[in-house]
Design a protein around this motif. Sequence first.
Motif: not given
Lengths: 340, 202
Positions: A89-94, A106-113
Motif C-alpha cells: 500500500v502507498l500511504l499519502s498524507a495531505g 496504481l500501477i494499473k492506473k486505477n486511482v481509487k483510494p
Amino acid sequence: MFDPFQLALTNVSLPWHRLCPQLLHMSVFSQSFSPCGRFLAAGNNYGEIALFSLAAALSPDATTANQKPVLTFTAHEGPVFSLLSTDSVLLSAGNGEVSAWNWTELIKKNVKPLWTKRPNYKSSLEIPEINSMAINPRDDSLAIGAGDNNVHILDLEHGAFKATLQGHTDYVHCVCVREREAELLSGSEDGAVRMWDCRTGQSVHCIEVHKYESCARPQHGKWISCLTTDSDWMLCGGGPSLSMWHLRSLSPTSVFPLSGCQRQAAFHQDMILAVGDGAFVSHCLLGGEVKGQIPCTPPSLNTLKLNTKSSEHRVLTVGGGSSKIDVFTNLSYRAFSLSF
Amino acid sequence: MGAVTDDEVIRKRLLIDGDGAGDDRRINLLLKSFTKWCHSPGSPEEGFTQYQRMLGTLAQCEFSMGKTLMVYDMNLREMENYEKIYSNIEQNITSAHDKIAECKKEIQRAKRIRKNRQEYDALAKIIQQHPDRHETLKQLEALDKELQHLSHIKENVDAKLELRKKQFHVLLTTIQELQQTLENDEKLDDDQSQESPAQNGE
C-alpha cells in the motif's frame, strides 16, 4: 477513451492542461518507492502524486518520454507532505488526512483510494497539516506527526486511531521509529526531540537541541525539521546544525558544518547524506567532516530517498523546489532528472 | 573422396578461382603438351626438351601444391592458437568478474568497519570529555569518609546533649523535692508552734 466526464470522476489531470507557471512554482515534498522497487511515487505542493517507472527510465534505451510520469493524479486538496510505502500500500498524507492506495492498482492506473482517515483533531477551526508519517513494523501501526502538536498512532490492522502522544508545544515536523527499542522519535517546531515509548505512550526523554551550544544556531531558530535514526544513533537538524547523537547517552557526538537548514538526512553505509537549503546533496562522514557536495537541479531540496528494496534499480532520488526530481545511479554525480 | 558431386567441385573451383587460375591453366597446359608430346613425330632432342619442359611444369605444380598444403596446415594451427587464446580470454573475463564481486564484498565490509570505527571515535570523543573513573571513585571515597566522620561527631554531640539534659533534669527534680521538703517542714513547724501556745494558754 478521452471521455471528460469519466476523467473528471477519476481526477486524472491531463498533461496539456498543465500551464507553464504551474510547473515553475511546483515543489516536490515527498517521495516513496514501490515495494517491488520499480516505481517511484512523488507528491507535490498541488496535492498531486506522480508515478514514475524507474525500470523504464533506467533502461539502456530510455528516452525523454520515460522521464515523465506514467500516471499523475490529484490525491489531496492540500500539498502532499508525506508519502510512505508498506508491502502493498502507498500511504499519502495531505490536507490533514491519510489516504491509502493499493500499489498494484496504481500501477494499473486505477486511482481509487482504499481508505481515507482523519485523526481526531481537537480544534475544528483550521485543519492541521500532516507533516510526517512513520511505520512501526512491530505492531503494524502508523505514527502521524501533525500540526496540532501531537503524534497520532493509527493501528493499520484495525484501522482505528489507538493513541495520541501529547507533549510538544508546537507542530510536529518529523517522526521516525527506533526499531530496536520500540520507541518513537518526533521532532518539532518547539525545538525539542521527544522520545516516546510505543507501549505506554509516554514521553521517555526530551532533548532540546537548541540548548546545546555546539549545535545551536540562534540565527536560524530552534525548530527541528529533519530526524532519522538507526536505533543507536540519531541525526537531527533544522534550525540548529545537523548533528549526530548517541541515543543511549543522549549526547551529541558530531556536529556537521553545513550552512543551510537541513530538511532530510539518511544513513547510508558509512556515510550520511543530507539535503536542505542549497542545490546540492551533502555527503558527510560520521566523524563530522563534509566529504563533498553534489550539485542538483532544484534550488533547494526537500526530500531524499534511497531505493533499498530493489537490487537493479538502486538509486538515490532527491526532489525539492522544482518540478524536477534528480536521480543518482552513482552517488557521485547526477545521472538524469525525472520531471512532473 | 566418395560422394563428392560435380556441383560441389565446380563451386569449390570457382571459390578458389583467384589462386587456382595460374595452377589450373598450368595443369591444363601440361596435359595438352603431354598429349602433344605423346603424339608428336618430332626429333628425339625436341622430344627430350619437351619432356624436360613438362617435368619442369610438373615440378612447378608439385611445388605450388606443397605450398598450399603448408598454408593449409598453418591455417589449421593458427585456428587452434586462436581458439586457445579465445578460451583463455573467456577464463580471464570470468575470473575478473569473480574478482570484481569479491572486491565489492570487500568494499562493503570495509565500509562497515569504517562506520564502526567512526562511531567508536565519536563515542570516545565524548567519553574523553568526562573525568576519569578512578578519580571520581577516589573523590567519592573521600567524600564518604568525611560524611562518616561528620556523622560520628554528630552522634557524639547528640549523646552528650542527652546526658547533660538528663543530668539537669535530675538536678532540677532534686532541687524541687528539696524545696517541697523544706516547705513541708516549715508548715509542720508552724503547726507545732501554733499548737503549743494554745496548750500553754490552758
